[in-house]
Design an enzyme around this catalytic site. Structure first.
Site, PDB file in Angstrom:
ATOM      1  N   GLU A  81      26.805  29.866  28.895  1.00  0.00           N
ATOM      2  CA  GLU A  81      26.885  30.112  30.340  1.00  0.00           C
ATOM      3  C   GLU A  81      26.191  28.965  31.077  1.00  0.00           C
ATOM      4  OE1 GLU A  81      26.276  34.130  31.793  1.00  0.00           O
ATOM      5  OE2 GLU A  81      24.892  33.351  33.304  1.00  0.00           O
ATOM      6  N   THR A  86      28.691  30.770  36.461  1.00  0.00           N
ATOM      7  CA  THR A  86      28.249  31.808  37.395  1.00  0.00           C
ATOM      8  C   THR A  86      28.745  31.497  38.805  1.00  0.00           C
ATOM      9  OG1 THR A  86      26.142  30.803  37.973  1.00  0.00           O
ATOM     10  CG2 THR A  86      26.168  32.200  36.009  1.00  0.00           C
ATOM     11  N   ALA A  91      26.765  35.642  44.500  1.00  0.00           N
ATOM     12  CA  ALA A  91      27.333  36.843  45.123  1.00  0.00           C
ATOM     13  C   ALA A  91      27.370  36.729  46.640  1.00  0.00           C
ATOM     14  CB  ALA A  91      26.546  38.073  44.707  1.00  0.00           C
ATOM     15  N   HIS A 133      32.962  33.598  36.577  1.00  0.00           N
ATOM     16  CA  HIS A 133      32.319  34.834  37.033  1.00  0.00           C
ATOM     17  C   HIS A 133      32.837  35.111  38.449  1.00  0.00           C
ATOM     18  CE1 HIS A 133      28.541  34.533  34.256  1.00  0.00           C
ATOM     19  NE2 HIS A 133      29.569  33.921  33.705  1.00  0.00           N
ATOM     20  N   ASP A 161      24.551  41.474  42.656  1.00  0.00           N
ATOM     21  CA  ASP A 161      23.334  42.183  43.084  1.00  0.00           C
ATOM     22  C   ASP A 161      23.397  42.460  44.578  1.00  0.00           C
ATOM     23  OD1 ASP A 161      21.939  42.494  40.693  1.00  0.00           O
ATOM     24  OD2 ASP A 161      21.249  40.404  40.755  1.00  0.00           O
ATOM     25  N   ALA A 168      32.110  46.969  40.042  1.00  0.00           N
ATOM     26  CA  ALA A 168      32.908  46.020  39.259  1.00  0.00           C
ATOM     27  C   ALA A 168      34.239  46.650  38.848  1.00  0.00           C
ATOM     28  CB  ALA A 168      32.119  45.567  38.031  1.00  0.00           C
ATOM     29  N   LYS A 177      34.415  51.492  33.538  1.00  0.00           N
ATOM     30  CA  LYS A 177      34.728  50.062  33.751  1.00  0.00           C
ATOM     31  C   LYS A 177      35.693  49.569  32.656  1.00  0.00           C
ATOM     32  CE  LYS A 177      31.120  47.023  33.811  1.00  0.00           C
ATOM     33  NZ  LYS A 177      30.047  46.307  34.523  1.00  0.00           N
ATOM     34  N   GLN A 234      23.558  41.799  29.397  1.00  0.00           N
ATOM     35  CA  GLN A 234      22.363  41.239  30.022  1.00  0.00           C
ATOM     36  C   GLN A 234      21.452  40.724  28.905  1.00  0.00           C
ATOM     37  OE1 GLN A 234      20.783  39.779  32.169  1.00  0.00           O
ATOM     38  NE2 GLN A 234      20.482  41.291  33.799  1.00  0.00           N
ATOM     39  N   GLN A 289      10.131  30.389  33.587  1.00  0.00           N
ATOM     40  CA  GLN A 289      11.033  31.419  33.070  1.00  0.00           C
ATOM     41  C   GLN A 289      10.245  32.654  32.655  1.00  0.00           C
ATOM     42  OE1 GLN A 289      13.136  28.941  30.107  1.00  0.00           O
ATOM     43  NE2 GLN A 289      14.771  30.418  30.360  1.00  0.00           N
TER      44      GLN A 289
HETATM   45  P1  FAD Z   1      28.732  47.550  38.086  1.00  0.00           P
HETATM   46  O1  FAD Z   1      29.426  47.645  36.797  1.00  0.00           O
HETATM   47  O2  FAD Z   1      29.502  47.888  39.319  1.00  0.00           O
HETATM   48  O3  FAD Z   1      27.432  48.497  38.009  1.00  0.00           O
HETATM   49  C1  FAD Z   1      26.421  48.419  39.011  1.00  0.00           C
HETATM   50  C2  FAD Z   1      25.662  49.735  39.066  1.00  0.00           C
HETATM   51  O4  FAD Z   1      26.518  50.764  39.599  1.00  0.00           O
HETATM   52  C3  FAD Z   1      25.215  50.262  37.705  1.00  0.00           C
HETATM   53  O5  FAD Z   1      23.968  50.912  37.887  1.00  0.00           O
HETATM   54  C4  FAD Z   1      26.300  51.264  37.316  1.00  0.00           C
HETATM   55  O6  FAD Z   1      25.800  52.277  36.447  1.00  0.00           O
HETATM   56  C5  FAD Z   1      26.673  51.830  38.684  1.00  0.00           C
HETATM   57  N1  FAD Z   1      28.087  52.241  38.770  1.00  0.00           N
HETATM   58  C6  FAD Z   1      29.157  51.583  38.286  1.00  0.00           C
HETATM   59  N2  FAD Z   1      30.303  52.249  38.599  1.00  0.00           N
HETATM   60  C7  FAD Z   1      29.920  53.347  39.311  1.00  0.00           C
HETATM   61  C8  FAD Z   1      30.629  54.419  39.928  1.00  0.00           C
HETATM   62  N3  FAD Z   1      31.968  54.502  39.879  1.00  0.00           N
HETATM   63  N4  FAD Z   1      29.909  55.388  40.577  1.00  0.00           N
HETATM   64  C9  FAD Z   1      28.549  55.325  40.639  1.00  0.00           C
HETATM   65  N5  FAD Z   1      27.823  54.321  40.068  1.00  0.00           N
HETATM   66  C10 FAD Z   1      28.508  53.342  39.424  1.00  0.00           C
HETATM   67  N6  FAD Z   1      25.705  38.202  39.511  1.00  0.00           N
HETATM   68  C11 FAD Z   1      26.246  37.288  40.368  1.00  0.00           C
HETATM   69  O7  FAD Z   1      26.129  37.438  41.579  1.00  0.00           O
HETATM   70  N7  FAD Z   1      26.928  36.189  39.902  1.00  0.00           N
HETATM   71  C12 FAD Z   1      27.113  35.971  38.591  1.00  0.00           C
HETATM   72  O8  FAD Z   1      27.728  34.970  38.204  1.00  0.00           O
HETATM   73  C13 FAD Z   1      26.573  36.919  37.650  1.00  0.00           C
HETATM   74  N8  FAD Z   1      26.770  36.772  36.313  1.00  0.00           N
HETATM   75  C14 FAD Z   1      26.321  37.754  35.453  1.00  0.00           C
HETATM   76  C15 FAD Z   1      26.619  37.641  34.086  1.00  0.00           C
HETATM   77  C16 FAD Z   1      26.195  38.620  33.182  1.00  0.00           C
HETATM   78  C17 FAD Z   1      26.543  38.485  31.721  1.00  0.00           C
HETATM   79  C18 FAD Z   1      25.430  39.731  33.659  1.00  0.00           C
HETATM   80  C19 FAD Z   1      24.943  40.781  32.688  1.00  0.00           C
HETATM   81  C20 FAD Z   1      25.145  39.852  35.010  1.00  0.00           C
HETATM   82  C21 FAD Z   1      25.585  38.883  35.918  1.00  0.00           C
HETATM   83  N9  FAD Z   1      25.339  38.977  37.294  1.00  0.00           N
HETATM   84  C22 FAD Z   1      25.859  38.046  38.171  1.00  0.00           C
HETATM   85  C23 FAD Z   1      24.483  40.049  37.809  1.00  0.00           C
HETATM   86  C24 FAD Z   1      25.272  41.313  38.226  1.00  0.00           C
HETATM   87  O9  FAD Z   1      26.109  40.999  39.332  1.00  0.00           O
HETATM   88  C25 FAD Z   1      24.259  42.394  38.586  1.00  0.00           C
HETATM   89  O10 FAD Z   1      23.574  42.832  37.433  1.00  0.00           O
HETATM   90  C26 FAD Z   1      24.757  43.558  39.407  1.00  0.00           C
HETATM   91  O11 FAD Z   1      23.633  44.284  39.885  1.00  0.00           O
HETATM   92  C27 FAD Z   1      25.649  44.542  38.655  1.00  0.00           C
HETATM   93  O12 FAD Z   1      26.860  44.007  38.398  1.00  0.00           O
HETATM   94  P2  FAD Z   1      27.913  44.796  37.462  1.00  0.00           P
HETATM   95  O13 FAD Z   1      29.170  44.036  37.509  1.00  0.00           O
HETATM   96  O14 FAD Z   1      27.321  45.132  36.166  1.00  0.00           O
HETATM   97  O15 FAD Z   1      28.079  46.150  38.345  1.00  0.00           O
END
Ligand code: FAD
Length: 286
Positions: free
Chosen positions: A16, A47, A50, A76, A108, A122, A162, A173, A209
């Site tokens: 990444e 990445t 957001a 991403h 986030d 997502a 999802k 993560q 870090q």
């Molecule tokens: P989701 O899958 O939508 O989940 C978010 C929260 O909502 C979780 O607590 C989940 O349990 C809950 N949830 C999901 N669906 C529902 C539903 N239907 N009803 C109620 N609750 C629900 N961020 C960036 O901005 N840019 C990046 O490039 C980036 N790269 C990343 C790469 C990796 C490998 C990882 C692990 C994270 C990355 N992130 C990035 C961070 C990520 O955007 C955050 O962790 C964010 O808070 C959650 O994203 P998600 O896609 O997992 O969300």
């Protein structure tokens, strides 16, 4: 090529990278990309801010550059601060540039930026991307539970939704305790999540870090990790070597436990990625 086709044949090994700050030209990352590509990863993900960081336009350019140089790129794409029109524009540009692999994310929630209402999770974005073309779609997962979820059961149920929406594979993560990943993988399997899961590994190689880990990431820090970081935090070279060795140990154990893939958070540091690749090339290929 769709990344999902790589799994099952070997342990997938991916990198990444993040785009440079918007005050720098995009070209400042090109040497880093060249060095990373020389290590022959299966794909490189880029990445995408957001919202607010302003450097998201670079993500597509960097993914294109990776593709032109012969490595599979993954873009991403976070959705929480973007309208459908903005997501359409990003997907359209990805299609034009031949980028077929998307990591679909919520992003986030930034207290200073009110979320746009077009996508909430997502899974909404995944459903939308599927209606837009033939993309390979990955999702994020959290071995130690996403911080917004009430508990692991709720988080795994949401993860299953999802995957049911169309995530072809998952990237985790970062974590420092492999046991937490194994426990998560088992729960996911019990919940019927049967897509490949790559383990996210971040080598911790400098003091900043460590501080970020402790304050923001929420990953549990095993006693062994804390001992190493405490011992070497004031000795940059020793800390770098210890961080690399810790990551290598994690990877060896994960591969021995049949992990589908390793996703290395390179932090744009080719030296660190190279040392890790040298140490694990035999076991990744075995
Ligand atoms: P989701 O899958 O939508 O989940 C978010 C929260 O909502 C979780 O607590 C989940 O349990 C809950 N949830 C999901 N669906 C529902 C539903 N239907 N009803 C109620 N609750 C629900 N961020 C960036 O901005 N840019 C990046 O490039 C980036 N790269 C990343 C790469 C990796 C490998 C990882 C692990 C994270 C990355 N992130 C990035 C961070 C990520 O955007 C955050 O962790 C964010 O808070 C959650 O994203 P998600 O896609 O997992 O969300």
């Amino acid at each position: 090529m769709h990344i999902k086709e790589l799994f099952g044949k070997k342990t997938v090994f991916s990198f990444e990278v993040f785009p440079p700050k918007k005050t720098s030209p995009v070209e400042v990352i090109y040497d880093t990309l060249e060095e990373l590509q020389g290590l022959a990863p299966d794909f490189i993900s880029v990445t995408f801010g957001a919202g607010g960081s302003g450097n998201s336009k670079y993500a597509l350019e960097i993914a294109s550059k990776i593709k032109e140089s012969g490595t599979i790129p993954m873009l991403h794409l976070p959705c929480i601060n973007f309208t459908k029109a903005e997501i359409d524009a990003a997907l359209g540009e990805a299609q034009q540039r031949g980028i077929e692999n998307i990591l679909a994310l919520r992003g986030d929630i930034n207290p200073d930026i009110p979320p746009v209402d077009d996508f909430h999770y997502a899974s909404d974005l995944i459903t939308y991307i599927k209606s837009k073309g033939d993309f390979d779609i990955a999702g994020a997962c959290y071995p130690e539970c996403h911080p917004d979820a009430a508990d692991m059961i709720e988080d795994i149920k949401n993860l299953k939704a999802k995957v049911d929406a169309g995530a072809d594979h998952l990237i985790s993560q970062l974590f420092f305790d492999n046991e937490s990943f194994y426990a998560f993988r088992e729960k996911a399997a019990i919940a019927g999540i049967n897509v490949p899961i790559e383990a996210g590994i971040m080598p911790v190689v400098n003091k900043n870090q460590i501080e970020r880990m402790v304050t923001t990431c929420g990953a549990s820090l095993p006693a062994k990790f804390v001992r190493i970081m405490t011992k070497y935090e004031h000795s940059p070279e020793a800390l770098r070597d210890a961080g690399i060795a810790y990551a290598v140990n994690q990877i060896v154990d994960l591969v021995a436990s049949g992990v589908d893939g390793i996703h290395l958070y390179t932090m744009n540091k080719p030296y660190v990625a190279r040392k890790i690749c040298e140490a694990v090339s035999g076991i990744i290929g075995a």
